[in-house]
Design a protein around this motif. Structure first.
Motif, PDB file in Angstrom:
ATOM      1  N   UNK A   1      50.826  48.701  22.676  1.00  0.00           N
ATOM      2  CA  UNK A   1      49.666  49.027  23.692  1.00  0.00           C
ATOM      3  C   UNK A   1      49.560  48.078  24.745  1.00  0.00           C
ATOM      4  N   UNK A   2      48.920  48.519  25.964  1.00  0.00           N
ATOM      5  CA  UNK A   2      48.782  47.604  26.986  1.00  0.00           C
ATOM      6  C   UNK A   2      47.627  46.621  26.677  1.00  0.00           C
ATOM      7  N   UNK A   3      47.645  45.563  26.827  1.00  0.00           N
ATOM      8  CA  UNK A   3      46.288  44.607  26.528  1.00  0.00           C
ATOM      9  C   UNK A   3      45.853  43.885  27.646  1.00  0.00           C
ATOM     10  N   UNK A   4      44.537  43.893  27.298  1.00  0.00           N
ATOM     11  CA  UNK A   4      43.530  43.129  28.343  1.00  0.00           C
ATOM     12  C   UNK A   4      43.344  41.933  27.519  1.00  0.00           C
ATOM     13  N   UNK A   5      43.481  40.719  28.138  1.00  0.00           N
ATOM     14  CA  UNK A   5      43.379  39.456  27.617  1.00  0.00           C
ATOM     15  C   UNK A   5      42.623  38.463  28.265  1.00  0.00           C
ATOM     16  N   UNK A   6      41.865  37.697  27.349  1.00  0.00           N
ATOM     17  CA  UNK A   6      41.279  36.380  28.106  1.00  0.00           C
ATOM     18  C   UNK A   6      42.278  35.554  28.420  1.00  0.00           C
ATOM     19  N   UNK A   7      42.210  35.060  29.839  1.00  0.00           N
ATOM     20  CA  UNK A   7      43.235  34.275  30.447  1.00  0.00           C
ATOM     21  C   UNK A   7      43.111  32.746  29.494  1.00  0.00           C
ATOM     22  N   UNK A   8      44.566  32.405  29.646  1.00  0.00           N
ATOM     23  CA  UNK A   8      44.798  30.961  28.797  1.00  0.00           C
ATOM     24  C   UNK A   8      44.129  30.116  29.460  1.00  0.00           C
ATOM     25  N   UNK A   9      44.306  30.035  31.014  1.00  0.00           N
ATOM     26  CA  UNK A   9      43.623  28.890  31.528  1.00  0.00           C
ATOM     27  C   UNK A   9      42.257  28.758  31.271  1.00  0.00           C
ATOM     28  N   UNK A  10      41.467  29.721  31.094  1.00  0.00           N
ATOM     29  CA  UNK A  10      40.021  29.621  31.065  1.00  0.00           C
ATOM     30  C   UNK A  10      39.729  29.131  29.585  1.00  0.00           C
ATOM     31  N   UNK A  11      40.338  29.857  28.582  1.00  0.00           N
ATOM     32  CA  UNK A  11      39.939  29.454  27.266  1.00  0.00           C
ATOM     33  C   UNK A  11      41.163  29.536  26.260  1.00  0.00           C
ATOM     34  N   UNK A  12      41.905  28.518  26.480  1.00  0.00           N
ATOM     35  CA  UNK A  12      43.187  28.520  25.267  1.00  0.00           C
ATOM     36  C   UNK A  12      43.134  28.790  24.031  1.00  0.00           C
ATOM     37  N   UNK A  13      41.962  28.403  23.544  1.00  0.00           N
ATOM     38  CA  UNK A  13      41.614  28.640  22.105  1.00  0.00           C
ATOM     39  C   UNK A  13      41.717  30.077  21.925  1.00  0.00           C
ATOM     40  N   UNK A  14      40.897  30.963  22.482  1.00  0.00           N
ATOM     41  CA  UNK A  14      40.631  32.254  22.520  1.00  0.00           C
ATOM     42  C   UNK A  14      42.230  33.207  22.657  1.00  0.00           C
ATOM     43  N   UNK A  15      42.702  32.475  23.699  1.00  0.00           N
ATOM     44  CA  UNK A  15      44.175  33.315  23.979  1.00  0.00           C
ATOM     45  C   UNK A  15      45.166  33.079  23.091  1.00  0.00           C
TER      46      UNK A  15
END
Length: 291
Positions: free
Chosen positions: A189-203
């Motif tokens: 599936x195509x994912x929409x993801x929280x950017x690693x640069x903004x929140x590495x933990x969530x990414x």
């Protein structure tokens, strides 16, 4: 000129009698006479006309009486404000927060806090976790609500909220027909993801959920805010894994389903400087309960 002199002057200006004024001030008459003489020398003008029969304010004394009252009132107000700040009843609170806190009880907590402490001035700034940490380190914030437990030694943190991740799907997606979604069902599936640069933990946490299911997500879009994840999913541009609180965003076109078998949780930490002693910080944090 000392506040003591102004206080003595104000009482004598009301009584116009040295003995009565001294009694009110709980001092003897000679120290009162000395204080009034010192005040007149400091001002450079006679404030009282006195003889054996009476004590009267001069024109300068009349003017001084008005000013002295204002100064003493301001001094008392300053003292009261300082006591209230020390007791956590007044002051200011500069609060940083991640956008998802709007759905995690922050507005309700602020309403309760302001009802208890109406004299506290609260200012809010939406920032990602990294920017909040920088703001705290440079004394631009008093406290923050962030998504990571990794922070400098100069900061204190406490876990405020913990919740599961859920799957966010477009309303017409095939997986909405089930009561829950297995992570493996999102393979390809195509994912929409929280950017690693903004929140590495969530990414990294979301990538780990996918890795445990045996696949690497096909990341099509990276964004800076959780609402942007939900919005893009609602427009049919992919699927997402988001904190459960985002179900309350009420964006039309987005559907949320539990993630079966996933133990990872979304956590929110309250953070402040270790060397700060603002009692208001703990008062606001106490509006939250881990759950």
């Amino acid at each position: 000129m000392e506040l003591r002199h102004l206080r003595y002057f104000s009482v004598l200006a009301e009584e116009l009698h040295f003995s009565r004024a001294a009694a009110r001030l709980s001092i003897s008459q000679p120290p009162l006479s000395v204080a009034i003489r010192q005040l007149e020398e400091s001002v450079g003008a006679r404030l009282f006309e006195r003889n054996n029969k009476e004590v009267r304010l001069t024109a300068a004394g009349q003017a001084m009486r008005v000013s002295a009252r204002k100064i003493l009132a301001q001094a008392e107000e300053a003292s009261l404000e300082a006591r209230n700040v020390a007791a956590g009843l007044a002051g200011r609170l500069r609060v940083g927060f991640v956008g998802a806190m709007l759905y995690r009880g922050l507005p309700q907590a602020l309403r309760n806090f302001q009802a208890r402490y109406p004299r506290v001035r609260v200012t809010l700034t939406e920032l990602n976790s990294g920017d909040q940490i920088a703001g705290l380190m440079h004394d631009r914030l008093d406290l923050g609500f962030i998504h990571t437990s990794r922070m400098p030694d100069e900061l204190d943190s406490r876990l405020l909220l913990s919740e599961p991740f859920v799957c966010c799907l477009p309303a017409r997606h095939r997986l909405t027909r089930g009561a829950a979604v297995r992570p493996v069902d999102l393979t390809g599936e195509p994912f929409v993801l929280f950017a690693q640069s903004v929140s590495p933990d969530y990414h990294d946490r979301i990538l780990a959920i996918c890795a445990e299911a045996g696949f690497r997500p096909d990341v099509r879009h990276e964004v800076r805010h959780w609402l942007a994840v939900v919005s893009l999913v609602a427009q049919g541009l992919g699927v997402g894994v988001v904190p459960q609180a985002l179900r309350h965003s009420a964006l039309r076109g987005a559907v949320f389903r539990p993630l079966a078998g996933v133990q990872a949780r979304s956590e929110t930490y309250g953070v402040s400087r270790r060397d700060a002693h603002n009692p208001l910080v703990a008062q606001l944090f106490d509006e939250f309960a881990v759950g």
